[in-house]
Design a protein around this motif. Sequence first.
Motif, PDB file in Angstrom:
ATOM      1  N   ALA A  38       0.838  -1.196   0.000  1.00 45.56           N
ATOM      2  CA  ALA A  38       0.000   0.000   0.000  1.00 45.56           C
ATOM      3  C   ALA A  38       0.873   1.247   0.000  1.00 45.56           C
ATOM      4  O   ALA A  38       1.867   1.310   0.731  1.00 45.56           O
ATOM      5  CB  ALA A  38      -0.920  -0.015   1.210  1.00 45.56           C
ATOM      6  N   GLY A  39       0.489   2.196  -0.843  1.00 46.53           N
ATOM      7  CA  GLY A  39       1.246   3.427  -0.973  1.00 46.53           C
ATOM      8  C   GLY A  39       2.258   3.424  -2.099  1.00 46.53           C
ATOM      9  O   GLY A  39       2.764   4.491  -2.487  1.00 46.53           O
ATOM     10  N   ASP A  40       2.549   2.242  -2.622  1.00 49.55           N
ATOM     11  CA  ASP A  40       3.508   2.122  -3.727  1.00 49.55           C
ATOM     12  C   ASP A  40       2.873   2.537  -5.054  1.00 49.55           C
ATOM     13  O   ASP A  40       1.667   2.811  -5.135  1.00 49.55           O
ATOM     14  CB  ASP A  40       4.020   0.693  -3.834  1.00 49.55           C
ATOM     15  N   GLU A  99      -7.615  -2.115  -1.929  1.00 47.32           N
ATOM     16  CA  GLU A  99      -8.829  -2.252  -2.739  1.00 47.32           C
ATOM     17  C   GLU A  99      -8.578  -2.066  -4.232  1.00 47.32           C
ATOM     18  O   GLU A  99      -9.494  -2.262  -5.034  1.00 47.32           O
ATOM     19  CB  GLU A  99      -9.912  -1.267  -2.270  1.00 47.32           C
ATOM     20  N   ASP A 100      -7.372  -1.710  -4.604  1.00 46.61           N
ATOM     21  CA  ASP A 100      -7.008  -1.656  -6.030  1.00 46.61           C
ATOM     22  C   ASP A 100      -6.611  -3.029  -6.563  1.00 46.61           C
ATOM     23  O   ASP A 100      -6.377  -3.181  -7.773  1.00 46.61           O
ATOM     24  CB  ASP A 100      -5.849  -0.679  -6.247  1.00 46.61           C
ATOM     25  N   THR A 101      -6.531  -4.006  -5.693  1.00 44.08           N
ATOM     26  CA  THR A 101      -6.171  -5.359  -6.108  1.00 44.08           C
ATOM     27  C   THR A 101      -7.192  -5.913  -7.088  1.00 44.08           C
ATOM     28  O   THR A 101      -8.393  -5.925  -6.805  1.00 44.08           O
ATOM     29  CB  THR A 101      -6.065  -6.285  -4.894  1.00 44.08           C
ATOM     30  N   THR A 147      -3.586  -8.300 -16.584  1.00 44.20           N
ATOM     31  CA  THR A 147      -2.388  -8.406 -15.755  1.00 44.20           C
ATOM     32  C   THR A 147      -2.798  -8.209 -14.297  1.00 44.20           C
ATOM     33  O   THR A 147      -3.592  -7.314 -13.985  1.00 44.20           O
ATOM     34  CB  THR A 147      -1.308  -7.382 -16.187  1.00 44.20           C
ATOM     35  N   GLN A 148      -2.254  -9.050 -13.429  1.00 45.83           N
ATOM     36  CA  GLN A 148      -2.661  -9.045 -12.021  1.00 45.83           C
ATOM     37  C   GLN A 148      -1.922  -7.948 -11.252  1.00 45.83           C
ATOM     38  O   GLN A 148      -0.696  -7.831 -11.346  1.00 45.83           O
ATOM     39  CB  GLN A 148      -2.366 -10.397 -11.382  1.00 45.83           C
ATOM     40  N   VAL A 149      -2.690  -7.198 -10.495  1.00 41.80           N
ATOM     41  CA  VAL A 149      -2.126  -6.220  -9.562  1.00 41.80           C
ATOM     42  C   VAL A 149      -2.602  -6.592  -8.166  1.00 41.80           C
ATOM     43  O   VAL A 149      -3.800  -6.709  -7.931  1.00 41.80           O
ATOM     44  CB  VAL A 149      -2.570  -4.785  -9.902  1.00 41.80           C
ATOM     45  N   THR A 150      -1.662  -6.802  -7.272  1.00 44.23           N
ATOM     46  CA  THR A 150      -1.987  -7.144  -5.896  1.00 44.23           C
ATOM     47  C   THR A 150      -1.324  -6.134  -4.967  1.00 44.23           C
ATOM     48  O   THR A 150      -0.114  -5.925  -5.045  1.00 44.23           O
ATOM     49  CB  THR A 150      -1.516  -8.555  -5.535  1.00 44.23           C
ATOM     50  N   VAL A 151      -2.137  -5.510  -4.123  1.00 41.74           N
ATOM     51  CA  VAL A 151      -1.636  -4.507  -3.197  1.00 41.74           C
ATOM     52  C   VAL A 151      -1.831  -5.026  -1.779  1.00 41.74           C
ATOM     53  O   VAL A 151      -2.966  -5.250  -1.347  1.00 41.74           O
ATOM     54  CB  VAL A 151      -2.365  -3.164  -3.374  1.00 41.74           C
ATOM     55  N   SER A 152      -0.744  -5.209  -1.082  1.00 40.41           N
ATOM     56  CA  SER A 152      -0.823  -5.708   0.296  1.00 40.41           C
ATOM     57  C   SER A 152      -0.857  -4.540   1.279  1.00 40.41           C
ATOM     58  O   SER A 152      -0.298  -3.478   1.029  1.00 40.41           O
ATOM     59  CB  SER A 152       0.370  -6.619   0.596  1.00 40.41           C
ATOM     60  N   SER A 153      -1.512  -4.781   2.392  1.00 43.53           N
ATOM     61  CA  SER A 153      -1.653  -3.708   3.404  1.00 43.53           C
ATOM     62  C   SER A 153      -0.508  -3.723   4.388  1.00 43.53           C
ATOM     63  O   SER A 153       0.308  -4.616   4.411  1.00 43.53           O
ATOM     64  CB  SER A 153      -2.976  -3.881   4.148  1.00 43.53           C
TER      65      SER A 153
END
Length: 122
Positions: A14-16, A89-91, A116-122
Motif C-alpha cells: 500500500a502506498g507504492d 482495494e485496487d487489487t 495483468t494481475q495487480v496485488t496490493v498488500s496492506s
Amino acid sequence: QVQLVESGGGLVQAGDSLRLSCAASGRTFRTYRMGWFRQAPGKERDFVAGINWSGSSTYYADSVKGRFTISRDNAKNMVYLQMNSLKPEDTAVYYCAATSQSTNDGRRFDYWGQGTQVTVSS
C-alpha cells in the motif's frame, strides 16, 4: 483489428506505485478510444480510466481520480496506466481495451487484452 497485450502488474505494498503498459498491434490503433478496466475476485469488471484517440481527453472512475493517470503514445502503439498511492482495494486483474465508439461502457469495447494481475498488500 487490434490485439492488446498488458504488462507491468505485480505485488506491491500500500502506498507504492506501478505502471501498467498495453502494447497494441494494428495500423488503426490511433483511431481507437482506449480504456483500462479491472476485475476483483467475485466482482464485476469496472471501468478505471479512458483516453480518447488523440490523448486530449481522459476519463477516470471516482475511486482512482487523482491517483491514476492514463496516457497513450500513438507513435509506439502504447497505452499506459500510472498508478500511485495504491490501496489494497485496487487489487484486481487489470485489462486494456479498445473501442471505436465514444464511450467508457465496457460492453461497447471491441478488443480486450488478457489482463495483468495487480496485488496490493496492506
